[in-house]
Design an enzyme around this catalytic site. Structure first.
Site, PDB file in Angstrom:
ATOM      1  N   LYS A 130      87.029  65.761  54.050  1.00  0.00           N
ATOM      2  CA  LYS A 130      88.177  66.173  54.774  1.00  0.00           C
ATOM      3  C   LYS A 130      88.005  66.157  56.115  1.00  0.00           C
ATOM      4  O   LYS A 130      86.868  66.708  56.780  1.00  0.00           O
ATOM      5  CB  LYS A 130      88.594  67.651  54.152  1.00  0.00           C
ATOM      6  CG  LYS A 130      89.126  67.769  52.678  1.00  0.00           C
ATOM      7  CD  LYS A 130      89.232  69.123  52.346  1.00  0.00           C
ATOM      8  CE  LYS A 130      89.495  69.154  50.815  1.00  0.00           C
ATOM      9  NZ  LYS A 130      88.743  70.310  50.267  1.00  0.00           N
ATOM     10  N   ARG A 161      81.294  71.455  58.759  1.00  0.00           N
ATOM     11  CA  ARG A 161      81.027  72.618  57.714  1.00  0.00           C
ATOM     12  C   ARG A 161      79.902  72.155  57.068  1.00  0.00           C
ATOM     13  O   ARG A 161      79.553  71.269  56.215  1.00  0.00           O
ATOM     14  CB  ARG A 161      82.240  72.452  56.838  1.00  0.00           C
ATOM     15  CG  ARG A 161      81.946  73.664  55.962  1.00  0.00           C
ATOM     16  CD  ARG A 161      82.806  73.705  54.669  1.00  0.00           C
ATOM     17  NE  ARG A 161      82.749  74.832  53.825  1.00  0.00           N
ATOM     18  CZ  ARG A 161      82.657  74.617  52.527  1.00  0.00           C
ATOM     19  NH1 ARG A 161      83.333  73.706  52.028  1.00  0.00           N
ATOM     20  NH2 ARG A 161      82.334  75.673  51.648  1.00  0.00           N
ATOM     21  N   HIS A 187      81.631  81.568  52.253  1.00  0.00           N
ATOM     22  CA  HIS A 187      82.749  81.857  53.131  1.00  0.00           C
ATOM     23  C   HIS A 187      82.683  82.499  54.462  1.00  0.00           C
ATOM     24  O   HIS A 187      83.776  83.205  54.838  1.00  0.00           O
ATOM     25  CB  HIS A 187      83.641  82.770  52.187  1.00  0.00           C
ATOM     26  CG  HIS A 187      84.334  82.137  50.964  1.00  0.00           C
ATOM     27  ND1 HIS A 187      84.466  82.591  49.707  1.00  0.00           N
ATOM     28  CD2 HIS A 187      84.451  80.767  50.524  1.00  0.00           C
ATOM     29  CE1 HIS A 187      84.952  82.120  48.893  1.00  0.00           C
ATOM     30  NE2 HIS A 187      85.066  80.896  49.188  1.00  0.00           N
ATOM     31  N   GLY A 205      90.498  82.446  47.255  1.00  0.00           N
ATOM     32  CA  GLY A 205      90.799  81.295  46.767  1.00  0.00           C
ATOM     33  C   GLY A 205      90.557  80.783  45.283  1.00  0.00           C
ATOM     34  O   GLY A 205      90.581  81.756  44.457  1.00  0.00           O
ATOM     35  N   ASN A 206      90.151  79.442  45.296  1.00  0.00           N
ATOM     36  CA  ASN A 206      89.469  79.069  43.884  1.00  0.00           C
ATOM     37  C   ASN A 206      88.124  79.983  43.885  1.00  0.00           C
ATOM     38  O   ASN A 206      87.860  80.274  42.914  1.00  0.00           O
ATOM     39  CB  ASN A 206      89.542  77.584  43.895  1.00  0.00           C
ATOM     40  CG  ASN A 206      90.856  76.969  43.737  1.00  0.00           C
ATOM     41  OD1 ASN A 206      91.477  77.449  42.725  1.00  0.00           O
ATOM     42  ND2 ASN A 206      91.337  75.914  44.419  1.00  0.00           N
ATOM     43  N   ARG A 212      84.707  80.684  37.689  1.00  0.00           N
ATOM     44  CA  ARG A 212      83.387  81.233  38.071  1.00  0.00           C
ATOM     45  C   ARG A 212      83.584  82.620  37.386  1.00  0.00           C
ATOM     46  O   ARG A 212      84.550  83.380  37.871  1.00  0.00           O
ATOM     47  CB  ARG A 212      82.940  81.303  39.271  1.00  0.00           C
ATOM     48  CG  ARG A 212      82.429  79.752  39.727  1.00  0.00           C
ATOM     49  CD  ARG A 212      81.915  79.718  41.269  1.00  0.00           C
ATOM     50  NE  ARG A 212      82.610  78.856  41.889  1.00  0.00           N
ATOM     51  CZ  ARG A 212      82.897  78.879  43.277  1.00  0.00           C
ATOM     52  NH1 ARG A 212      82.067  79.792  43.826  1.00  0.00           N
ATOM     53  NH2 ARG A 212      83.512  77.937  43.884  1.00  0.00           N
ATOM     54  N   GLY A 242      94.198  81.050  49.558  1.00  0.00           N
ATOM     55  CA  GLY A 242      95.286  80.903  48.778  1.00  0.00           C
ATOM     56  C   GLY A 242      96.145  81.969  47.928  1.00  0.00           C
ATOM     57  O   GLY A 242      97.317  82.421  48.016  1.00  0.00           O
ATOM     58  N   HIS A 258      99.424  84.670  49.313  1.00  0.00           N
ATOM     59  CA  HIS A 258     100.575  84.313  48.928  1.00  0.00           C
ATOM     60  C   HIS A 258     100.887  85.188  47.463  1.00  0.00           C
ATOM     61  O   HIS A 258     101.990  85.200  47.102  1.00  0.00           O
ATOM     62  CB  HIS A 258     100.753  82.766  48.263  1.00  0.00           C
ATOM     63  CG  HIS A 258     100.302  81.867  49.310  1.00  0.00           C
ATOM     64  ND1 HIS A 258     101.264  81.745  50.318  1.00  0.00           N
ATOM     65  CD2 HIS A 258      99.348  80.876  49.722  1.00  0.00           C
ATOM     66  CE1 HIS A 258     100.681  81.064  51.228  1.00  0.00           C
ATOM     67  NE2 HIS A 258      99.664  80.752  50.991  1.00  0.00           N
ATOM     68  N   GLU A 316      89.876  77.909  58.266  1.00  0.00           N
ATOM     69  CA  GLU A 316      88.263  77.762  58.497  1.00  0.00           C
ATOM     70  C   GLU A 316      88.284  76.590  59.390  1.00  0.00           C
ATOM     71  O   GLU A 316      87.173  76.385  60.147  1.00  0.00           O
ATOM     72  CB  GLU A 316      87.829  77.337  57.034  1.00  0.00           C
ATOM     73  CG  GLU A 316      87.602  78.581  56.287  1.00  0.00           C
ATOM     74  CD  GLU A 316      87.184  78.424  54.788  1.00  0.00           C
ATOM     75  OE1 GLU A 316      88.257  78.246  54.112  1.00  0.00           O
ATOM     76  OE2 GLU A 316      86.184  78.424  54.441  1.00  0.00           O
TER      77      GLU A 316
HETATM   78  P1  ADP Z   1      90.302  76.760  47.890  1.00  0.00           P
HETATM   79  O1  ADP Z   1      89.281  77.973  47.592  1.00  0.00           O
HETATM   80  O2  ADP Z   1      90.164  75.738  47.052  1.00  0.00           O
HETATM   81  O3  ADP Z   1      90.521  76.538  49.341  1.00  0.00           O
HETATM   82  P2  ADP Z   1      92.945  78.212  48.056  1.00  0.00           P
HETATM   83  O4  ADP Z   1      92.634  79.096  49.137  1.00  0.00           O
HETATM   84  O5  ADP Z   1      93.995  77.150  48.421  1.00  0.00           O
HETATM   85  O6  ADP Z   1      91.502  77.287  47.289  1.00  0.00           O
HETATM   86  O7  ADP Z   1      93.424  78.941  46.830  1.00  0.00           O
HETATM   87  C1  ADP Z   1      93.904  78.250  45.778  1.00  0.00           C
HETATM   88  C2  ADP Z   1      94.451  79.413  44.643  1.00  0.00           C
HETATM   89  O8  ADP Z   1      95.812  80.026  45.609  1.00  0.00           O
HETATM   90  C3  ADP Z   1      94.987  78.939  43.408  1.00  0.00           C
HETATM   91  O9  ADP Z   1      94.619  79.845  42.386  1.00  0.00           O
HETATM   92  C4  ADP Z   1      96.628  79.127  43.673  1.00  0.00           C
HETATM   93  O10 ADP Z   1      97.197  79.277  42.455  1.00  0.00           O
HETATM   94  C5  ADP Z   1      96.617  80.191  44.410  1.00  0.00           C
HETATM   95  N1  ADP Z   1      98.188  80.097  45.099  1.00  0.00           N
HETATM   96  C6  ADP Z   1      98.519  79.290  46.227  1.00  0.00           C
HETATM   97  N2  ADP Z   1      99.760  79.589  46.447  1.00  0.00           N
HETATM   98  C7  ADP Z   1     100.262  80.753  45.597  1.00  0.00           C
HETATM   99  C8  ADP Z   1     101.302  81.605  45.546  1.00  0.00           C
HETATM  100  N3  ADP Z   1     102.518  81.105  46.020  1.00  0.00           N
HETATM  101  N4  ADP Z   1     101.192  82.491  44.696  1.00  0.00           N
HETATM  102  C9  ADP Z   1     100.314  82.826  43.684  1.00  0.00           C
HETATM  103  N5  ADP Z   1      98.891  82.029  44.204  1.00  0.00           N
HETATM  104  C10 ADP Z   1      99.105  81.097  44.738  1.00  0.00           C
END
Ligand code: ADP
Length: 370
Positions: A14, A70, A159, A189-190, A220, A305, A309, A356
């Site tokens: 990326k 990174r 992180h 996030g994930n 995890r 994520g 959200h 990030e």
């Molecule tokens: P990564 O760690 O891969 O960068 P992200 O920070 O993008 O991941 O987070 C991914 C997570 O955020 C997923 O579980 C996704 O379902 C959740 N997510 C993204 N948008 C929303 C939303 N609008 N409502 C609830 N969960 C969300």
């Protein structure tokens, strides 16, 4: 000042180009080394360069003022972003045993970029570096001390770039100097981790020797009784796979995407509700622990994520914390407002989008300025 930020993984690359703090272009090359994808990291970077040139944002890599990489693991050696030279490359290589999947892929990005853009300064920004301010009592495990001395087994935390970025933003939102601010930051996030940040420095964090520890994550497990891993192995199961890929939300309800799980929970699905309850319980556990470590906090900060959200997760995670001075305003929370705390909340509750790549660009520019 044009800075290219690279996140070089084993099968994906990326990249994001900045002019100062302004993002100009971003892209990704997926499936490196797989059928139909780029052959290797060199070909992936050549594709990235072609896309940047095509977009009109860059004439060629030679035009770059710097590249910010990174890098996942900086061990105990790297406590801050570092200009890359041969000794740094060797040090990152020496840390491969601590991050066998990530550091080799990060190194491929570094070495290939150095070959394609000789003379362009390169900077490594480590996921672990921010947490190197933890004290011994926070980073040591209570296992035979030789394992720390001889094999570097300790809590590192990850992180870091994200926790550092949102801590700065949160202090600005509070109108306080970072030096005087106490925060619990929650990167959900994930992968997910919590961090106790005092005066801009990490004093504790939930991920550990590896990113498996701490909060419940997409796939995890987060914290478990270590005997469970031993039991899995005794039963002939692959504990590494079970705990990293088949646990967490996925293990509890079959889904690891919080959006999908929320929909199921709203429709009354028991497994989805149970999974979110465990997820929120663990977040609450860490909020409480870190309020204690910090002796109270100015704010709890949600990011990434899920944190940015999911009003449902934020609400569940803060439920019952009123006695600790944490009160969420339902309407503000539902609207994903930057400050979702109720008027009478002693501790502010903030939603801060993480970035990030921007933080890596900022750190890279800072290293260049010396
Ligand atoms: P990564 O760690 O891969 O960068 P992200 O920070 O993008 O991941 O987070 C991914 C997570 O955020 C997923 O579980 C996704 O379902 C959740 N997510 C993204 N948008 C929303 C939303 N609008 N409502 C609830 N969960 C969300």
């Amino acid at each position: 000042m044009k800075i290219l930020v690279l996140n070089s993984g084993s099968s994906s690359l990326k990249y994001k180009l900045f002019d100062g703090e302004t993002p100009l272009y971003e892209g990704a090359v997926e499936r490196i080394g797989e059928a139909g994808g780029a052959r290797d990291h060199r070909e992936a970077l050549e594709e990235a360069e072609a896309a940047l040139v095509e977009s009109g944002t860059l004439a060629s890599f030679a035009e770059l003022d710097a590249v910010g990489h990174r890098v996942v693991h900086g061990g105990e050696r790297f406590v801050e972003p570092t200009r890359i030279d041969e000794a740094v490359v060797e040090a990152i290589r020496a840390l491969i045993p601590l991050a066998p999947l990530h550091n080799p892929a990060n190194l491929q990005g570094i070495e290939t970029m150095a070959a394609l853009a000789p003379g362009v300064p390169q900077v490594a920004v480590f996921d672990t570096a921010f947490h190197q301010t933890m004290e011994e009592a926070a980073y040591l495990y209570a296992i035979p001390y030789e394992l720390y001395e001889e094999q570097s087994v300790r809590r590192y935390g990850f992180h870091g770039t994200s926790h550092a970025f949102v801590a700065k933003k949160a202090a600005a939102m509070l109108g306080k100097s970072l030096d005087e601010t106490k925060l619990v930051t929650l990167h959900l996030g994930n992968g997910a981790s919590a961090c106790a940040v005092k005066g801009g420095k990490s004093v504790d964090t939930s991920m550990g020797f590896t990113p498996l520890a701490g909060l419940v994550m997409g796939t995890r497990s987060g914290d478990i009784d270590p005997e469970i891993a031993i039991l899995m192995q005794k039963k002939g199961l692959d504990a590494d796979e079970m705990l990293n890929k088949r646990s967490g939300l996925k293990g509890l309800c079959g889904d690891n995407d919080v959006r999908a799980i929320q929909k199921r929970a709203e429709a009354g699905d028991t497994a989805a509700r149970r999974a979110l309850a465990v997820y929120a319980h663990r977040i609450r556990h860490y909020i409480g622990a870190y309020l204690a470590q910090l002796g109270g906090a100015d704010a709890v900060v949600f990011t990434a994520g899920v944190g940015e959200h999911s009003a449902m997760v934020r609400k569940m995670a803060c439920e019952g914390l009123e006695g600790l001075g944490i009160v969420v305003d339902e309407a503000k929370n539902a609207a994903n407002a930057p400050d979702i705390s109720a008027e009478d909340s002693k501790v502010r509750v903030l939603v801060v989008p993480t970035d990030e790549e921007l933080e890596i660009a900022t750190q890279t520019a800072k290293v260049l300025r010396g």
